[in-house]
Design an enzyme around this catalytic site. Structure first.
Site, short mmCIF file in Angstrom:
data_model
loop_
_atom_site.label_atom_id
_atom_site.label_comp_id
_atom_site.label_asym_id
_atom_site.label_seq_id
_atom_site.Cartn_x
_atom_site.Cartn_y
_atom_site.Cartn_z
N HIS A 15 0.67 -1.16 0.41
CA HIS A 15 0.04 -0.38 -0.09
C HIS A 15 0.54 0.99 0.27
O HIS A 15 1.44 1.26 0.78
CB HIS A 15 -0.83 0.31 1.35
CG HIS A 15 -2.03 1.45 0.98
ND1 HIS A 15 -1.71 2.08 2.32
CD2 HIS A 15 -3.04 1.12 0.80
CE1 HIS A 15 -3.10 2.92 2.12
NE2 HIS A 15 -3.54 2.36 1.31
N GLU A 46 0.14 -0.57 -4.95
CA GLU A 46 -0.31 0.14 -4.82
C GLU A 46 -0.29 1.48 -4.77
O GLU A 46 0.91 1.72 -4.47
CB GLU A 46 -2.35 -0.45 -3.53
CG GLU A 46 -2.42 0.29 -3.68
CD GLU A 46 -3.42 1.80 -2.92
OE1 GLU A 46 -4.18 1.94 -2.50
OE2 GLU A 46 -1.98 2.13 -2.87
N ASP A 48 -1.89 5.57 -6.07
CA ASP A 48 -3.43 6.58 -6.12
C ASP A 48 -2.68 7.58 -7.05
O ASP A 48 -1.25 7.81 -7.33
CB ASP A 48 -3.60 7.48 -4.76
CG ASP A 48 -3.74 6.33 -3.57
OD1 ASP A 48 -5.35 6.24 -3.14
OD2 ASP A 48 -2.34 6.55 -2.30
N HIS A 61 -1.21 10.14 -2.89
CA HIS A 61 -2.52 9.99 -1.92
C HIS A 61 -3.38 11.28 -2.02
O HIS A 61 -4.37 11.58 -2.72
CB HIS A 61 -2.07 9.50 -1.30
CG HIS A 61 -3.94 9.44 -0.46
ND1 HIS A 61 -4.28 10.19 0.79
CD2 HIS A 61 -4.20 8.10 -0.52
CE1 HIS A 61 -5.30 9.83 1.06
NE2 HIS A 61 -5.47 8.70 0.48
#
Length: 252
Positions: A15, A46, A48, A61
Protein backbone atom coordinates in the site's frame (compact mmCIF):
# COMPACT_ATOMS: atom_id res chain seq x y z
CA UNK A 1 -9.11 -14.91 -15.42
CA UNK A 2 -7.54 -11.49 -15.82
CA UNK A 3 -3.75 -11.62 -16.27
CA UNK A 4 -3.50 -9.20 -13.34
CA UNK A 5 -4.90 -11.85 -11.00
CA UNK A 6 -2.83 -14.75 -12.32
CA UNK A 7 -0.80 -15.43 -9.21
CA UNK A 8 -0.02 -18.44 -7.03
CA UNK A 9 -1.21 -18.03 -3.45
CA UNK A 10 -2.52 -14.93 -1.68
CA UNK A 11 -1.70 -11.60 -3.28
CA UNK A 12 0.52 -9.39 -1.12
CA UNK A 13 0.14 -5.76 -2.07
CA UNK A 14 2.32 -2.89 -0.89
CA UNK A 15 0.00 0.00 0.00
CA UNK A 16 1.55 3.23 -1.27
CA UNK A 17 4.72 1.18 -1.60
CA UNK A 18 4.60 0.13 2.07
CA UNK A 19 4.08 3.47 3.76
CA UNK A 20 4.78 2.25 7.32
CA UNK A 21 7.78 0.07 6.62
CA UNK A 22 10.52 1.48 8.87
CA UNK A 23 12.66 2.37 5.85
CA UNK A 24 9.80 4.18 4.09
CA UNK A 25 8.45 6.50 6.78
CA UNK A 26 7.65 9.81 5.13
CA UNK A 27 8.15 8.43 1.62
CA UNK A 28 4.74 7.00 0.70
CA UNK A 29 3.99 6.74 -3.04
CA UNK A 30 7.60 7.50 -3.93
CA UNK A 31 9.93 5.56 -6.17
CA UNK A 32 12.02 4.95 -3.05
CA UNK A 33 9.09 3.13 -1.43
CA UNK A 34 8.15 1.22 -4.57
CA UNK A 35 11.70 0.01 -5.14
CA UNK A 36 12.03 -0.97 -1.48
CA UNK A 37 8.89 -3.12 -1.73
CA UNK A 38 10.11 -4.76 -4.93
CA UNK A 39 13.41 -5.45 -3.20
CA UNK A 40 11.50 -7.39 -0.53
CA UNK A 41 9.94 -9.51 -3.26
CA UNK A 42 6.60 -7.75 -3.75
CA UNK A 43 5.08 -8.14 -7.20
CA UNK A 44 2.03 -5.98 -6.51
CA UNK A 45 2.10 -2.31 -5.60
CA UNK A 46 -0.82 -0.06 -4.72
CA UNK A 47 -0.71 3.61 -5.58
CA UNK A 48 -3.13 6.48 -5.78
CA UNK A 49 -3.44 8.71 -8.83
CA UNK A 50 -4.10 12.38 -9.48
CA UNK A 51 -3.88 14.39 -12.68
CA UNK A 52 -2.36 17.87 -12.89
CA UNK A 53 -4.16 20.76 -14.56
CA UNK A 54 -2.49 19.84 -17.86
CA UNK A 55 -3.41 16.15 -17.63
CA UNK A 56 -0.19 14.59 -16.33
CA UNK A 57 -0.90 11.56 -14.10
CA UNK A 58 1.10 11.32 -10.88
CA UNK A 59 1.32 8.64 -8.20
CA UNK A 60 0.15 10.56 -5.15
CA UNK A 61 -2.57 10.13 -2.51
CA UNK A 62 -3.68 13.57 -1.32
CA UNK A 63 -5.37 16.12 -3.51
CA UNK A 64 -2.96 18.69 -2.06
CA UNK A 65 0.83 18.63 -1.96
CA UNK A 66 1.03 20.05 1.55
CA UNK A 67 1.07 17.00 3.85
CA UNK A 68 3.99 15.00 2.45
CA UNK A 69 5.97 17.41 0.25
CA UNK A 70 7.85 20.67 0.62
CA UNK A 71 5.33 22.50 -1.58
CA UNK A 72 1.66 23.41 -1.32
CA UNK A 73 -1.36 23.58 -3.58
CA UNK A 74 -4.06 21.46 -5.16
CA UNK A 75 -2.60 19.10 -7.75
CA UNK A 76 -5.55 19.41 -10.12
CA UNK A 77 -5.05 23.19 -10.18
CA UNK A 78 -1.31 23.09 -10.86
CA UNK A 79 0.57 22.25 -14.07
CA UNK A 80 3.13 19.47 -14.08
CA UNK A 81 5.88 22.09 -14.42
CA UNK A 82 5.03 23.15 -10.84
CA UNK A 83 4.15 19.78 -9.34
CA UNK A 84 7.43 18.29 -10.54
CA UNK A 85 9.32 20.69 -8.26
CA UNK A 86 7.78 19.17 -5.12
CA UNK A 87 9.80 16.71 -3.07
CA UNK A 88 8.29 13.99 -0.90
CA UNK A 89 9.77 14.33 2.60
CA UNK A 90 11.93 17.04 1.12
CA UNK A 91 13.94 14.61 -1.02
CA UNK A 92 11.99 12.38 -3.44
CA UNK A 93 10.25 13.66 -6.58
CA UNK A 94 6.62 12.74 -7.17
CA UNK A 95 6.67 9.90 -9.72
CA UNK A 96 4.60 9.84 -12.86
CA UNK A 97 2.39 6.82 -13.46
CA UNK A 98 4.28 6.27 -16.70
CA UNK A 99 7.61 6.29 -14.82
CA UNK A 100 6.45 3.64 -12.36
CA UNK A 101 5.21 1.41 -15.19
CA UNK A 102 8.39 1.81 -17.21
CA UNK A 103 10.88 1.65 -14.34
CA UNK A 104 9.30 -1.46 -12.78
CA UNK A 105 8.17 -3.51 -15.77
CA UNK A 106 7.84 -6.73 -13.75
CA UNK A 107 5.38 -5.21 -11.27
CA UNK A 108 1.58 -5.18 -11.31
CA UNK A 109 -0.14 -2.06 -10.06
CA UNK A 110 -3.37 -1.43 -8.24
CA UNK A 111 -4.39 2.09 -9.21
CA UNK A 112 -6.82 4.14 -7.13
CA UNK A 113 -8.02 7.16 -9.12
CA UNK A 114 -8.71 9.90 -6.60
CA UNK A 115 -10.41 12.57 -8.72
CA UNK A 116 -12.64 12.79 -11.77
CA UNK A 117 -10.07 14.62 -13.89
CA UNK A 118 -7.69 11.66 -13.56
CA UNK A 119 -9.78 9.03 -15.35
CA UNK A 120 -9.21 9.87 -19.00
CA UNK A 121 -5.51 10.78 -18.60
CA UNK A 122 -4.97 7.46 -16.78
CA UNK A 123 -6.69 5.57 -19.59
CA UNK A 124 -4.43 7.33 -22.09
CA UNK A 125 -1.25 6.33 -20.24
CA UNK A 126 -2.34 2.70 -19.94
CA UNK A 127 -3.16 2.52 -23.65
CA UNK A 128 0.08 4.17 -24.75
CA UNK A 129 2.22 1.87 -22.61
CA UNK A 130 0.19 -1.28 -23.41
CA UNK A 131 -0.18 -1.75 -19.65
CA UNK A 132 -3.85 -2.74 -19.38
CA UNK A 133 -3.05 -6.34 -18.41
CA UNK A 134 -0.68 -5.19 -15.64
CA UNK A 135 -3.13 -3.11 -13.66
CA UNK A 136 -6.32 -3.18 -11.66
CA UNK A 137 -8.10 0.18 -11.50
CA UNK A 138 -10.34 1.10 -8.60
CA UNK A 139 -11.91 4.16 -7.05
CA UNK A 140 -14.28 5.12 -4.26
CA UNK A 141 -16.39 6.68 -6.99
CA UNK A 142 -18.71 4.31 -8.86
CA UNK A 143 -18.81 6.79 -11.76
CA UNK A 144 -15.02 6.75 -12.16
CA UNK A 145 -14.96 2.95 -12.17
CA UNK A 146 -17.66 2.81 -14.82
CA UNK A 147 -15.93 5.43 -16.97
CA UNK A 148 -12.56 3.65 -16.95
CA UNK A 149 -14.33 0.40 -17.88
CA UNK A 150 -15.95 2.10 -20.86
CA UNK A 151 -12.65 3.62 -21.92
CA UNK A 152 -10.48 0.50 -21.71
CA UNK A 153 -12.93 -2.34 -22.22
CA UNK A 154 -13.29 -5.86 -20.92
CA UNK A 155 -9.55 -6.64 -20.73
CA UNK A 156 -9.14 -4.22 -17.83
CA UNK A 157 -9.39 -5.62 -14.31
CA UNK A 158 -11.32 -3.26 -12.07
CA UNK A 159 -12.37 -3.18 -8.47
CA UNK A 160 -16.01 -2.98 -7.48
CA UNK A 161 -17.40 0.51 -7.04
CA UNK A 162 -19.11 1.50 -3.80
CA UNK A 163 -22.61 0.78 -5.13
CA UNK A 164 -21.56 -2.66 -6.35
CA UNK A 165 -19.99 -3.51 -3.00
CA UNK A 166 -23.16 -2.42 -1.21
CA UNK A 167 -25.33 -4.55 -3.49
CA UNK A 168 -23.21 -7.64 -2.95
CA UNK A 169 -23.21 -6.97 0.80
CA UNK A 170 -26.91 -6.18 1.26
CA UNK A 171 -28.81 -7.12 -1.94
CA UNK A 172 -26.76 -9.66 -3.90
CA UNK A 173 -29.66 -10.58 -6.16
CA UNK A 174 -29.34 -7.11 -7.74
CA UNK A 175 -25.66 -7.36 -8.59
CA UNK A 176 -24.48 -7.43 -12.17
CA UNK A 177 -20.87 -6.27 -12.20
CA UNK A 178 -17.94 -6.83 -14.55
CA UNK A 179 -15.55 -6.02 -11.71
CA UNK A 180 -12.72 -8.46 -11.06
CA UNK A 181 -12.35 -7.99 -7.33
CA UNK A 182 -13.64 -6.39 -4.18
CA UNK A 183 -11.03 -4.27 -2.45
CA UNK A 184 -12.54 -3.46 0.90
CA UNK A 185 -11.76 -2.78 4.56
CA UNK A 186 -12.83 -5.32 7.12
CA UNK A 187 -14.72 -2.54 8.89
CA UNK A 188 -15.80 0.91 7.76
CA UNK A 189 -16.36 2.76 11.00
CA UNK A 190 -18.68 0.50 12.98
CA UNK A 191 -20.03 -1.26 9.92
CA UNK A 192 -18.58 -4.67 9.26
CA UNK A 193 -17.96 -4.75 5.53
CA UNK A 194 -16.23 -8.11 5.19
CA UNK A 195 -18.55 -10.86 6.38
CA UNK A 196 -18.42 -14.62 5.77
CA UNK A 197 -21.49 -14.24 3.58
CA UNK A 198 -19.93 -11.51 1.46
CA UNK A 199 -16.76 -13.54 1.00
CA UNK A 200 -18.78 -16.61 0.08
CA UNK A 201 -20.92 -14.72 -2.44
CA UNK A 202 -17.88 -13.05 -4.02
CA UNK A 203 -16.11 -16.37 -4.49
CA UNK A 204 -19.27 -17.95 -5.90
CA UNK A 205 -19.17 -15.24 -8.58
CA UNK A 206 -15.48 -15.87 -9.26
CA UNK A 207 -14.40 -12.54 -7.73
CA UNK A 208 -11.30 -11.91 -5.66
CA UNK A 209 -11.53 -10.26 -2.25
CA UNK A 210 -8.61 -8.05 -1.20
CA UNK A 211 -8.67 -6.43 2.24
CA UNK A 212 -7.10 -3.08 3.16
CA UNK A 213 -5.20 -1.83 5.06
CA UNK A 214 -3.95 -4.70 7.24
CA UNK A 215 -0.86 -3.95 9.29
CA UNK A 216 -0.74 -6.39 12.21
CA UNK A 217 0.24 -10.06 11.97
CA UNK A 218 -2.71 -11.38 14.00
CA UNK A 219 -5.20 -9.80 11.59
CA UNK A 220 -3.18 -10.99 8.61
CA UNK A 221 -3.34 -14.60 9.81
CA UNK A 222 -7.04 -14.35 10.69
CA UNK A 223 -8.05 -12.93 7.31
CA UNK A 224 -5.93 -15.40 5.37
CA UNK A 225 -7.44 -18.24 7.41
CA UNK A 226 -10.87 -16.88 6.47
CA UNK A 227 -9.98 -17.29 2.78
CA UNK A 228 -9.41 -13.77 1.45
CA UNK A 229 -7.45 -13.64 -1.79
CA UNK A 230 -5.12 -10.80 -0.94
CA UNK A 231 -3.99 -8.32 1.67
CA UNK A 232 -3.03 -4.69 1.14
CA UNK A 233 -0.57 -3.47 3.75
CA UNK A 234 1.57 -0.55 4.85
CA UNK A 235 3.78 -2.98 6.80
CA UNK A 236 5.35 -4.84 3.91
CA UNK A 237 7.95 -6.33 6.21
CA UNK A 238 5.36 -7.92 8.49
CA UNK A 239 3.13 -9.30 5.75
CA UNK A 240 6.15 -10.87 4.07
CA UNK A 241 7.09 -12.56 7.38
CA UNK A 242 3.54 -13.85 7.86
CA UNK A 243 3.37 -15.33 4.37
CA UNK A 244 6.81 -16.94 4.73
CA UNK A 245 5.70 -18.44 8.05
CA UNK A 246 2.59 -19.86 6.36
CA UNK A 247 4.53 -21.18 3.36
CA UNK A 248 2.57 -18.82 1.11
CA UNK A 249 5.23 -16.36 0.01
CA UNK A 250 4.76 -17.84 -3.46
CA UNK A 251 5.79 -15.87 -6.49
CA UNK A 252 4.09 -16.09 -9.87
Amino acid sequence: MYPYLDHEGPIAMAHRGGALHPDNLGYENSMHAFEQAVGLGYEYLETDLHATSDGVVVAFHDHRLDRVTDRSGVIAQLPWSEVRKARINGHEPIPLLSEVLEHLPQVRLNLDIKADNGVLPTAKVLRELSAIDRVCVSSFSQARVQLIRRELGERLATGFGQQEIARLRFAPFRLNSPGACLQIPEYYGRLRVLTPGLLRRAHALGKHVHVWTVDDPASMHRLLDAGVDGLITDRTDLLREVLIERGEWARS
